[in-house]
Design an enzyme around this catalytic site. Structure first.
Site, PDB file in Angstrom:
ATOM      1  N   HIS A 264      45.581  39.773  47.218  1.00 43.57           N
ATOM      2  CA  HIS A 264      45.098  40.245  45.919  1.00 43.57           C
ATOM      3  C   HIS A 264      43.765  39.574  45.560  1.00 43.57           C
ATOM      4  CE1 HIS A 264      45.643  41.780  41.739  1.00 43.57           C
ATOM      5  NE2 HIS A 264      44.940  40.712  41.445  1.00 43.57           N
ATOM      6  N   GLU A 265      43.745  38.255  45.589  1.00 43.13           N
ATOM      7  CA  GLU A 265      42.504  37.545  45.248  1.00 43.13           C
ATOM      8  C   GLU A 265      41.433  37.810  46.298  1.00 43.13           C
ATOM      9  OE1 GLU A 265      42.343  36.512  42.334  1.00 43.13           O
ATOM     10  OE2 GLU A 265      44.494  36.495  41.918  1.00 43.13           O
TER      11      GLU A 265
ATOM     12  N   HIS B 190      39.665  40.962  45.344  1.00 43.86           N
ATOM     13  CA  HIS B 190      38.636  40.694  44.324  1.00 43.86           C
ATOM     14  C   HIS B 190      37.395  40.078  44.976  1.00 43.86           C
ATOM     15  CE1 HIS B 190      40.681  41.661  40.600  1.00 43.86           C
ATOM     16  NE2 HIS B 190      41.698  40.856  40.848  1.00 43.86           N
TER      17      HIS B 190
ATOM     18  N   GLU C  85      40.009  45.455  39.570  1.00 40.71           N
ATOM     19  CA  GLU C  85      41.434  45.421  39.897  1.00 40.71           C
ATOM     20  C   GLU C  85      41.769  46.442  40.982  1.00 40.71           C
ATOM     21  OE1 GLU C  85      43.003  42.998  38.619  1.00 40.71           O
ATOM     22  OE2 GLU C  85      45.122  43.410  39.055  1.00 40.71           O
TER      23      GLU C  85
END
Lengths: 498, 498
Positions: free
Chosen positions: B260-261, B264, B290
């Protein structure tokens, strides 16, 4: 702005900038990914320029002028006097110069890393030439009497000059070289090969953290990390960090680095936090700063007493490497001295010959009698003449130190001044509290630290270096303390006459 | 200041401040010693205040006005238009309002903490009422068309409106609630207990670094560290860092956080470095940001194809824990879903029902159709109706999120928009490059990343979010892509009809 409280707010705002700059630089050496260097360089340059611009702003000058005529407490008036002096010095450097210098340092650091990787001094020449050029420009902007190098010296050690240091280094050189020769000709050496066995990184790291705690470093107001070059940096009185490096084939390299940087950190942690950002909350000079690192590194970290309290603990970390090593053998082994190539690995005797060489080179680079292009050759010749060693390559020669990449001309001599102050401080502390050696032998350094807190740390910039020395010891800097310490110690270890 | 180059210098100087602030904050979460927190807080506050003051300075406004009338390239004119819009927004709120809002947030945060400790929503009512009142005032100051909530949405997702979101969430509500019920009644679950065996920290760390590399994260332009909460932070386009945390009794927690990070971070690493500090070098919206994290986390990180390339490697790290686990069993196990109480712990399916509830509540609170006094009751009813769960207490219910205490009304919907955009982007990328799934199954994500770089990352703020979506996929946001993805995937896993 028209009150002392405005003055405090103003300087503490600048301190906030400086804390951020210190973090940006620390991160650059400890964490930052390779590709981020250019943006990081400009971020540091921007904040440094802003901090400098704030400091030299005419309205700040006006506030200082105004406050110097108003009724203030003694402490307040003292801060204003010191800030006025700082302001007068700082207004000599234009913002454009400060920004150029910051960028040149970032470039030189990168060039230095690359040149070291390639073991090729020539890759460093363009960036170092720029640094030397800017240092000369700086000296002319600052102004000086006598030698141009005096302008650079004064920034790190107020009052130090070529005229003062030349005879001082001459005396040290004469006495040390004679003594060292006697040791080499008549002294009994000790086989210290156990020091260079394999000492795994993780246990060395553990040992280094214990050493920092044992000398009184507050781990909740700092931390230790790995970096190419050991250093101490301050983000605030409550966040003073150290870095270290490890050589798995040398037990004492990391030990010395850690205690040395730890000594610097103890000074910073001992400065008055209520004076955050103000002159009285700052270290007085590099020489005095170095006296704190040297005192811990040499007078404690290389003493028989200290290892009486540490050796059993360290033996548990390295049971096979230190099997059968007695305290006496350990003490003599860690104090074996010899001419060598690398300043940071030099013993406390030859160290000052390394500094002497840099002192001569810096004088020569700034007055133009030595060229950057020719520097590696000059370096190697001086090492041959003064230390009697052949420099095999640039990495072990002229590329060994980070200082010039960071524009720190005038800095090296303070290392030797630090050792001289350290010997005087330690002698006085022990004279005042004769129980200190026995306490250290029992693993307790609190009385020594208390003496340093009370006689050095708490004062910040209250006194000039030599006046601080007089307040703390009853006399100005006297190099005999250092010579006596060295001769007494090594005469015993090498079984010769002092 | 009167040229485009002055404008660039000015904004890049602000970017330098923001890079430093980001580092000060990152260090606070990753490294900083306990005692340094107060000084660090003031350092961040000082730089943030300076950066804000620079941005709202009248001379910057005057420069923008002037440049908007001069001849510029298309790119330059675009930056000036966006900065003018940013400047107008930033200067719309009077200082008195900003101060009131800051105070209200501080009070609301303290009330929220107390209410959570007491597990009693009623203690939060006065402070939250004030926040709602000020959010309405803010909306009126900012201005809006249609629903008052549009003004708040616009801050986080430019162009998003109630008129656009209502039909999206209505469809999600209608289709997802039915689908979830069908899964619960007819679906076949999989025993995924192996995920919760003991997975040692050091191997999980090694795994996380491999995952980051495998999705294309540039380790030379970033790094990963541990922190209490996973986050991604940007110091410059060449230094984008991620943090993670580990639970030794959960293999997939760290995996999900890292990817997830990492998603980003890939977006930030893909923004054009030549536009450093300028609008066209910045991410377009929270929803699009997102979409990048969700695309990698869910469409890649929870896919059968991805694990076809990863499972053997991960099995070597955890041979006993994963012994006998087939790819099929692994895939089904990491995709077991169920209704739950806490948004941050929800799966990719139920997550949007949590967001939907917050969206309905925020609309109702801002237009007055829901009262703060009645909020806990409304919350619990919606959780029963929409998610089918009984909320046992306020702490696990209406008090679970910090967002409202921080005044972040309009933020929650961007979480779901991210997933909806992600599904549409991924479907389009695969339609355009049908080899992507097979490549991913072979451990190669470069074509997918290339599509995102070319269709999303490189544009920065060139297009509004929904226009970017149309440019990239040929149509505006269409929630059917998300619903098709979810239904197709979970119908197969749970062996039901889509």
């Amino acid at each position: 702005m028209n009150s002392y409280s405005d003055y405090v707010d103003y300087l503490q705002k600048i301190a906030d900038y400086n804390g951020a700059i210190a973090l940006l630089s620390w991160d650059n050496e400890v964490n930052a990914p390779r590709k981020g260097a250019a943006f990081r360089g400009r971020q540091i340059a921007t904040l440094a320029a802003e901090a400098h611009e704030l400091f030299i702003a005419p309205e700040f000058g006006a506030l200082l002028s105004y406050l110097s005529t108003t009724a203030l407490t003694e402490t307040e008036a003292h801060n204003i006097r010191l800030s006025t002096q700082d302001y007068q010095r700082a207004t000599k450097l234009p913002v454009s110069f400060v920004k150029n210098f910051a960028e040149a340092r970032t470039n030189a650091y990168q060039a230095w890393v690359k040149a070291r990787e390639a073991n090729d001094y020539s890759l460093y020449i363009p960036a170092l030439s720029k640094i030397v050029e800017l240092c000369r420009e700086k000296a002319n902007l600052m102004g000086y009497k006598g030698h141009i190098y005096n302008a650079l010296l004064d920034e790190y050690e107020e009052g130090a000059t070529v005229e003062m240091l030349d005879p001082l280094f001459a005396k040290i050189k004469a006495e040390l070289v004679t003594f060292v020769q006697k040791m080499q000709q008549q002294g009994k050496t000790t086989d210290n090969s156990f020091i260079f066995k394999h000492y795994p990184k993780s246990q060395q790291w553990e040992n280094s953290l214990e050493l920092l705690k044992n000398i009184g470093y507050d781990m909740e107001a700092g931390r230790q990390d790995y970096a190419h070059h050991p250093f101490c940096t301050t983000f605030s009185p409550a966040d003073v960090r150290v870095t270290t490096r490890v050589n798995e084939n040398d037990l004492m390299g990391m030990v010395g680095n850690c205690i040395h940087e730890g000594g610097h950190a103890l000074y910073e942690q001992g400065l008055p936090a209520t004076q955050y950002g103000l002159p009285l909350g700052a270290a007085v000079s590099l020489g005095i700063h170095e006296s704190q690192s040297r005192l811990w590194e040499n007078h404690v970290g290389l003493s028989r007493d200290f290892w009486a309290s540490q050796l059993d603990r360290v033996k548990k970390l390295f049971p096979s490497q230190l099997e059968g090593v007695s305290l006496e053998h350990f003490y003599k082994s860690i104090n074996q001295v010899a001419p060598n190539l690398i300043r940071t690995e030099a013993d406390e005797l030859h160290y000052h010959l390394h500094v002497l060489i840099r002192y001569e080179i810096e004088k020569g680079l700034t007055d133009g009698s030595i060229s950057v292009e020719n520097l590696a050759k000059v370096w190697n010749e001086k090492y041959k003449t003064i230390l009697g060693v052949d420099v095999p390559n640039d990495k072990q020669g002229v590329l060994q130190d980070i200082h010039w990449a960071e524009g720190l001309f005038g800095y090296f001599p303070t290392y030797s001044l630090g050792s001289f102050y350290a010997a005087q401080f330690f002698a006085k502390a022990v004279a005042q509290y004769p129980e200190i050696p026995a306490q250290i032998a029992a693993g307790n350094t609190t009385t020594l630290l208390k003496w340093l807190r009370e006689n050095v740390h708490q004062y910040g910039r209250t006194f000039l270096p030599n006046e601080l020395c007089r307040q703390a010891t009853g006399e100005p800097l006297n190099v005999d303390y250092f010579l006596n310490y060295i001769k007494h110690k090594y005469a015993e270890i090498y079984q010769i006459e002092a």
